[in-house]
Design an enzyme around this catalytic site. Structure first.
Site, short mmCIF file in Angstrom:
data_model
loop_
_atom_site.label_atom_id
_atom_site.label_comp_id
_atom_site.label_asym_id
_atom_site.label_seq_id
_atom_site.Cartn_x
_atom_site.Cartn_y
_atom_site.Cartn_z
N GLY A 1 -2.01 4.33 -3.10
CA GLY A 1 -0.91 4.14 -4.05
C GLY A 1 -1.41 3.45 -5.29
N GLU A 2 -0.85 2.28 -5.58
CA GLU A 2 -1.24 1.55 -6.78
C GLU A 2 -2.68 1.09 -6.74
OE1 GLU A 2 1.55 1.29 -5.28
OE2 GLU A 2 3.16 1.42 -6.76
#
Lengths: 326, 297
Positions: B263-264
């Protein structure tokens, strides 16, 4: 968006008549339509001039080059004569905007484009250029991108055009057609510094139409080029830029034409730099010493002090690029 | 829109782990008990600055399952050799359980080791720590400046004089030429999706490092650059050769599918990497993003 009427002109007479009745000229529309959407520009009538026969580039009898006002930025940049004789113009154009915009926007419109000052484009902010007497929000606001040179109490906005910097350097002139007669203005007289009338950006009379920009005959060989320094690599206005053209013969610089962009309220010629170069032999030390005068007279604001040094380095690097002896 | 197989739209999809999870039979990563595992729970400082005057571990040690309570009074002295390659200011390295100083709120002051997590957690709450508290500084401007740290190593001038090859370089603008990301993301189920995510993170990181900055007008608090003409994000010309590499391996402990998140995390390392590259190229340690022309002049 303020409601407006739209008419199309098919010859210059039509266009001038419509303008006499209060119409504003519309060509590529890449600046004017934007500003109408923001509510900054509120014309009642638009006169579409894109069908006028002002879209050719030709050599002049005097040995220069005449670029029609409706030649697009892309066409001008790609034209073989422009590319070979005045690379500084091609480079300035190709470093501007995006490919899509360069296909729409015209040379006449380019030199008419209005500042990117964020307070000018925000109709809720004070701006003397938009609303004379309301004040200048940029002077004490966020002014990183604003001008160092040619500023006045009323306005500190930069002129956004790249190619106008090249035109200014090459002593271009602007051909104008008015209701009554034609005239030709030198580029330095065409774009106006703000002074006490920041709302007036060009020396155009009511209804006057730009028909062409002419580059005068210049000594050959002429080496030229444009350097644009900006935060991102493409699709952005200049923090600083430099247009340089040099005529060197017998190892001596006979003519030097240097102008800067991103730093002035109008494209800024640098006579002190030019004077330092003329009559000298090209060398790394000469470029450095000449560029050191690039920011003479600069009056930085709170957030754009860095442009003083950046401008000197931009000019120096472009002198090296064009003049060699790195 | 891309054509979708009609059968897939609206059709129920059964997840391999669905039944196990709703019936409570699925085992999560933390539930895989390994024979002989012991658990450690940290006791952290409840003051922001000061000294530890006393630690009483007796109540904690009396709890069933508790093996040890380690603190600065009984921890082994660790050598902590000088690491010349690190950027730690001299003497500023945190030496865990080596002295009685408290430097920040939440600093580990003791650790309870027990045969179960629950026992360790409970015992940690029973460790009695007394402090001699001082007023911490929370404003950078009010802090007492330390001696400036010198990072210099060696003699630059002497090195230049004796070097076989000398390069005279002019630094230009910070431009990224290449980004390589290596991710330990478990099993990659959709390479195309992973690539898009990784590349997106790299581009976002370039923006964070070199361009993106929200400017507030100090007079009225309005955002000055609230449009994409003035708030700069990377354009194609700013995005160079991007490459992503995924480490082999399926993490069955994390998830029955063997996947971990991507994800991030794809963005967090990019700006530090670019700032390090700028340091490497210029010797300037820039600690404020974005790194624009004025920070390098």
């Amino acid at each position: 968006m303020h409601p407006f009427a739209y008419t199309r002109a098919f010859d210059t007479r039509d266009a001038l008549d419509a303008a006499r009745r209060g119409g504003r000229y519309l060509a590529g529309g890449t600046t004017l339509v934007d500003l109408m959407r923001e509510g900054v520009e509120r014309p009642d009538t638009l006169v579409d001039i894109s069908n006028l026969p002002l879209d050719d580039i030709r050599a002049t009898e005097r040995g220069g080059l005449r670029i029609g006002a409706l030649v697009t930025m892309a066409q001008a940049a790609a034209h073989p004569k422009v590319r070979t004789l005045y690379p500084v113009i091609s480079q300035a154009l190709e470093l501007s905007a995006s490919a899509q915009l360069r296909n729409m926007a015209t040379i006449g419109g380019n030199i008419m484009q209005r500042t990117r000052c964020t307070y000018f484009r925000d109709v809720t902010a004070a701006c003397n250029k938009r609303d004379l007497g309301s004040g200048c929000a940029a002077r004490d606001g966020f002014n990183r991108s604003h001008a160092l040179l040619g500023t006045s109490r009323t306005c500190v906005a930069t002129h956004p055009s790249d190619v106008a910097v090249a035109f200014a350097a090459l002593d271009a002139s602007v051909h104008l057609l008015g209701p009554d007669d034609e005239r030709v203005l030198g580029f330095a007289d065409f774009l106006l510094p703000p002074g006490t009338t920041p709302q007036r950006e060009q020396a155009l009379l009511p209804g006057e139409l730009i028909t062409a920009v002419e580059i005068p005959a210049l000594p050959r060989p002429l080496e030229s080029g444009y350097l644009k320094v900006r935060d991102r690599q493409s699709y952005e206005f200049a923090l600083t830029s430099a247009a340089v053209a040099l005529h060197v013969r017998g190892g001596i610089i006979r003519e030097a034409k240097v102008a800067a962009g991103g730093v002035g309220t109008v494209p800024w010629r640098l006579p002190a730099v030019e004077d330092h170069l003329i009559g000298e032999r090209p060398s790394g030390a000469l470029w450095e010493a000449a560029a050191n005068k690039a920011a003479d007279g600069a009056r930085p604001l709170a957030h754009n002090t860095f442009k003083v040094e950046l401008l000197k380095r931009t000019v120096e690097r472009q002198l090296r690029t064009v003049g060699g002896h790195a | 829109m891309s054509p979708q197989p009609q059968a897939a739209v609206g059709a129920p999809l059964s997840r391999v782990d669905g039944r196990l999870k709703v019936t409570g039979q699925a085992r999560y990563a933390a539930e895989h008990d390994v024979e002989g595992t012991v658990h450690a729970v940290i006791v952290d400082a409840s003051i922001g600055r000061g000294r530890i005057t006393a630690i009483d571990p007796h109540k904690a040690e009396a709890q069933p399952g508790v093996l040890r309570v380690i603190h600065h009074g009984n921890a082994p002295r660790l050598p902590y050799k000088e690491n010349k390659a690190s950027n730690n200011p001299p003497g500023a390295r945190l030496r865990v359980f080596q002295d009685d100083k408290v430097r920040f709120h939440g600093q580990p002051v003791a650790v309870v080791v027990a045969t179960s997590l629950e026992a360790a957690q409970h015992a940690a709450s029973l460790v009695d720590v007394e402090y001699d508290a001082e007023q911490p500084t929370t404003e950078l401007g009010q802090g007492k400046p330390d001696k400036p740290t010198t990072y210099a190593r060696g003699d630059v001038d002497a090195g230049l004089r004796t070097a076989d090859v000398r390069l005279d370089l002019t630094y230009r603008l910070a431009r990224v030429r290449r980004v390589l990301g290596v991710y330990d993301a478990g099993r990659i189920i959709s390479p195309k999706l992973a690539e898009s995510q990784a590349f997106g993170g790299m581009v976002g990181g370039i923006g964070q490092a070199l361009l993106e900055h929200t400017v507030t007008d100090h007079r009225d608090g309005r955002i000055v650059n609230a449009d994409l003409a003035d708030y700069l994000v990377p354009v194609n010309a700013d995005v160079p050769d991007l490459r992503a590499i995924y480490l082999d391996g399926e993490d069955r402990e994390a998830d029955p599918l063997g996947v971990k998140g991507l994800g991030e995390v794809v963005m967090v390392g990019v700006a530090p990497a670019i700032a390090n590259a700028v340091f490497n190229a210029t010797g300037r340690r820039i600690r404020r993003l974005p790194i624009t022309a004025e920070s390098l002049l």
